[in-house]
Scaffold this motif. Structure first.
Motif, PDB file in Angstrom:
ATOM      1  N   UNK A  66       0.822  -1.208   0.000  1.00 12.33           N
ATOM      2  CA  UNK A  66       0.000   0.000   0.000  1.00 12.33           C
ATOM      3  C   UNK A  66       0.857   1.259   0.000  1.00 12.33           C
ATOM      4  N   UNK A  67       1.909   1.267   0.815  1.00 16.26           N
ATOM      5  CA  UNK A  67       2.832   2.402   0.847  1.00 16.26           C
ATOM      6  C   UNK A  67       4.210   2.034   0.299  1.00 16.26           C
ATOM      7  N   UNK A  68       4.260   0.948  -0.471  1.00 16.96           N
ATOM      8  CA  UNK A  68       5.500   0.523  -1.119  1.00 16.96           C
ATOM      9  C   UNK A  68       6.652   0.353  -0.125  1.00 16.96           C
ATOM     10  N   UNK A  69       6.365  -0.314   0.979  1.00 14.02           N
ATOM     11  CA  UNK A  69       7.424  -0.648   1.924  1.00 14.02           C
ATOM     12  C   UNK A  69       8.173  -1.877   1.427  1.00 14.02           C
ATOM     13  N   UNK A  70       9.412  -2.005   1.822  1.00 17.24           N
ATOM     14  CA  UNK A  70      10.193  -3.183   1.459  1.00 17.24           C
ATOM     15  C   UNK A  70       9.781  -4.364   2.338  1.00 17.24           C
ATOM     16  N   UNK A  71       9.990  -5.593   1.860  1.00 20.44           N
ATOM     17  CA  UNK A  71       9.562  -6.758   2.654  1.00 20.44           C
ATOM     18  C   UNK A  71      10.075  -6.739   4.081  1.00 20.44           C
ATOM     19  N   UNK A  72      11.338  -6.384   4.283  1.00 17.15           N
ATOM     20  CA  UNK A  72      11.896  -6.413   5.627  1.00 17.15           C
ATOM     21  C   UNK A  72      11.291  -5.321   6.509  1.00 17.15           C
ATOM     22  N   UNK A  73      10.747  -4.269   5.879  1.00 10.52           N
ATOM     23  CA  UNK A  73      10.234  -3.130   6.636  1.00 10.52           C
ATOM     24  C   UNK A  73       8.843  -3.385   7.223  1.00 10.52           C
ATOM     25  N   UNK A  74       8.165  -4.408   6.727  1.00  9.75           N
ATOM     26  CA  UNK A  74       6.793  -4.644   7.169  1.00  9.75           C
ATOM     27  C   UNK A  74       6.697  -5.580   8.365  1.00  9.75           C
ATOM     28  N   UNK A  75       7.703  -6.498   8.512  1.00  8.72           N
ATOM     29  CA  UNK A  75       7.534  -7.614   9.439  1.00  8.72           C
ATOM     30  C   UNK A  75       7.354  -7.157  10.881  1.00  8.72           C
ATOM     31  N   UNK A  76       8.259  -6.318  11.370  1.00  9.72           N
ATOM     32  CA  UNK A  76       8.136  -5.844  12.745  1.00  9.72           C
ATOM     33  C   UNK A  76       6.850  -5.054  12.951  1.00  9.72           C
TER      34      UNK A  76
END
Length: 384
Positions: A234-244
């Motif tokens: 939705x906000x084009x976050x990177x995969x590693x940026x979403x997990x936490x």
């Protein structure tokens, strides 16, 4: 882990996206403000075959409204401004209260840690060139790329000259923002502190982890129920940026992991998501509408394979050049190739109905096309 049927998921998503709640009263600025807050962004695209993409989501949900309301909110004076442009889900208009949540992304761009390679150079070896452009705008006021020698760019970012790239890096890094748009839709840049209201600039910027957590929460609220990849997109976050962020929100009870019928991956349900008993809606959807911009999600939710064909050679197109899906209640029942023929004040339409479209689909679509023609100040609809 709770189970959700596919029909429930569809109703959750459509309701979360703001469909099915038209009041019938004239659309005022507060209606538009509430919708933008619900969606968190309107994606921008320069294609103007029907209307520019950022105008269409509000029409799809609210009906006929004065586009000047959106123009004023996005590019009006500092006192009237309610939105700002930035890279969110591609180029987007966002409500001002999201500005602090983008500071971490601006800081990364300023350090040369984000963006295309050709842009990153302006954070390092080509920074003096960018700073000279910034100084000129500081002195002379708002300028567009075409106001600089050799600054005018052609169609795609890969054809930008150095001036345009420098301006876009300054924009990405938060030094400049969009003051207005010219009739050609060319972006006019100005210093961020001269455009964004002072009370917004004064808001503290959360750290990266907190900002991403808030962005994921906004995405989850707008989507209703979604996979982790869809929340990230939705906000084009990177995969590693979403997990936490997802883990933090689940621990706080904001998100609940669920199973959706037919989905191969776990999904997350926002705690405020509603499950209406039914949805009543008729809406033509822009290709960049957040209900359908994630094509795999659209296929899983609606059994509807949708691809934009603008960049497909004409001989290879299946449904047309600028095709809008038609949402009827809880289903996507047709694709409509649309063009606003402004010279002849006619909305040109060619419809392709799904094999199992309900019997009243054609009549419902005819009414929706008539409403769109009225909104676009066209006199008639012609089916091709």
């Amino acid at each position: 882990m709770a189970d959700i049927s596919l029909s429930q998921a569809r109703r959750i998503v459509i309701a979360a996206q703001g469909f099915g709640g038209r009041s019938g009263s004239p659309v005022r600025r507060p209606h538009l403000a509430r919708l933008v807050d619900r969606l968190s962004l309107h994606q921008i695209d320069s294609v103007n075959i029907v209307a520019r993409a950022h105008y269409l989501p509000a029409f799809s949900r609210l009906g006929c409204y004065d586009r000047d309301l959106l123009d004023t909110a996005a590019w009006g004076g500092r006192r009237d401004r309610r939105l700002f442009e930035y890279w969110a889900h591609e180029a987007s208009l966002l409500p001002l209260d999201l500005f602090p949540l983008m500071r971490w992304r601006m800081a990364r761009a300023d350090r040369g840690e984000a963006g295309y390679v050709a842009l990153r150079r302006f954070a390092t070896e080509q920074r003096p060139q960018a700073e000279a452009i910034l100084a000129r705008i500081a002195t002379e006021g708002p300028l567009a790329a075409s106001d600089f020698p050799h600054g005018k760019s052609r169609s795609g970012w890969w054809e930008w000259g150095d001036t345009k790239r420098a301006l876009e890096w300054l924009f990405y890094a938060g030094h400049l923002t969009t003051a207005t748009r010219r009739r050609s839709f060319e972006r006019v840049y100005d210093l961020t502190e001269r455009v964004i209201p002072a009370n917004i600039l004064a808001l503290p910027a959360p750290d990266e982890r907190d900002a991403r957590r808030q962005l994921i929460e906004r995405a989850a609220r707008a989507l209703g129920v979604a996979t982790a990849a869809e929340l990230r997109d939705y906000f084009r976050l990177k995969p590693v940026e979403k997990d936490n962020a997802i883990g933090d929100l689940a621990d706080a009870g904001v998100l609940r992991q669920v199973r959706v019928e037919g989905w191969g991956q776990p999904a997350f349900l926002h705690r405020d998501a509603r499950v209406p008993r039914r949805i009543a809606a008729s809406a033509l959807l822009a290709p960049f509408d957040p209900l359908i911009w994630h094509r795999d999600r659209t296929e899983r939710l609606f059994g509807f394979r949708y691809r934009i064909e603008i960049y497909t050679p004409a001989a290879s197109r299946v449904h047309g050049y600028y095709v809008l899906p038609f949402l009827m209640d809880e289903r996507l029942v047709a694709r409509v190739d649309l063009k606003a023929d402004r010279q002849h004040r006619t909305l040109l339409a060619k419809a392709h109905f799904e094999p199992d479209a309900p019997p009243d689909s054609a009549e419902r679509l005819r009414l929706a096309l008539g409403e769109m023609a009225s909104w676009l100040q066209l006199d008639r609809v012609t089916m091709r």
